[in-house]
Design an enzyme around this catalytic site. Sequence first.
Site, mmCIF file in Angstrom:
data_model
loop_
_atom_site.group_PDB
_atom_site.id
_atom_site.type_symbol
_atom_site.label_atom_id
_atom_site.label_comp_id
_atom_site.label_asym_id
_atom_site.label_seq_id
_atom_site.Cartn_x
_atom_site.Cartn_y
_atom_site.Cartn_z
ATOM 1 C CG HIS A 1 -25.174 -23.155 19.054
ATOM 2 N ND1 HIS A 1 -24.019 -23.883 18.970
ATOM 3 C CD2 HIS A 1 -26.131 -24.012 19.458
ATOM 4 C CE1 HIS A 1 -24.255 -25.141 19.302
ATOM 5 N NE2 HIS A 1 -25.536 -25.237 19.607
ATOM 6 C CB CYS B 1 -24.801 -25.882 23.007
ATOM 7 S SG CYS B 1 -26.242 -26.905 22.755
ATOM 8 C CD GLU C 1 -21.594 -21.273 18.109
ATOM 9 O OE1 GLU C 1 -21.985 -20.545 19.032
ATOM 10 O OE2 GLU C 1 -21.879 -22.488 18.033
HETATM 11 N N1 GLN Z 1 -27.577 -32.237 22.778
HETATM 12 C C1 GLN Z 1 -26.163 -32.056 22.812
HETATM 13 C C2 GLN Z 1 -25.547 -32.745 24.052
HETATM 14 O O1 GLN Z 1 -26.239 -33.269 24.832
HETATM 15 C C3 GLN Z 1 -25.804 -30.594 22.792
HETATM 16 C C4 GLN Z 1 -26.235 -29.982 21.480
HETATM 17 C C5 GLN Z 1 -25.406 -28.827 21.019
HETATM 18 O O2 GLN Z 1 -24.284 -28.605 21.465
HETATM 19 N N2 GLN Z 1 -25.918 -28.112 20.055
HETATM 20 O O3 GLN Z 1 -24.380 -32.758 24.204
#
Ligand code: GLN
Length: 189
Positions: free
Chosen positions: A171, A81, A173
């Site tokens: 994710h 992410c 995890e």
């Molecule tokens: N929206 C977040 C970003 O732009 C990422 C979200 C996440 O890691 N769950 O960094």
Amino acid sequence: MRRIGVLALQGAFAEHCDILIKVGAEPIEIRQKSDYTKKQPDGLILPGGESTVIGKLLKELDLLDELKDSINNGLPVFGTCAGMILLAKKILPEHELHLGTMDIEVRRNAYGRQLGSFSTEAMFQGVGIVPMTFIRAPYIESIYPGVEVLATVDEHMVAARQKNMLVTSFHPELTKDDRIHRFFVENIG
Ligand code: GLN
């Protein structure tokens, strides 16, 4: 690869540590530069969180160039992410402080507010069908030669690999499934 650094500045790092233990690796929390330089882990996980914040903290802690050099020199790295955003060469909309080592273009908060968070299951090449949890997730908008797409959801690329780098929009995890971490520990690098 046995000793895996987990960037522990912000976001979902504790869950990564737990799952690493489950797959037989030793997690090493990286909170400052010396944690990294003294312990020299065999691999690194960049967790979810807020990529702008993590990028700034990396710079402040003098870790940004250190990690960038290590990754460019082959350190196995797994970005989930926000971690994926930090590894992308290009971020849409742009933000400055990132590692920029992987030949992908990534759109932040790509699913908009309505679909901010959702779960699904999809095929992950080399692993099988896995559960995927998305939280204000990015997706990969374009890839350049050398990047292999490992998963797509609704025609959007959500996981990819390039040499020593693995990224997921979602994710792993946050699920009970440890196969993607196992895949990272056993196959990347
Ligand atoms: N929206 C977040 C970003 O732009 C990422 C979200 C996440 O890691 N769950 O960094």
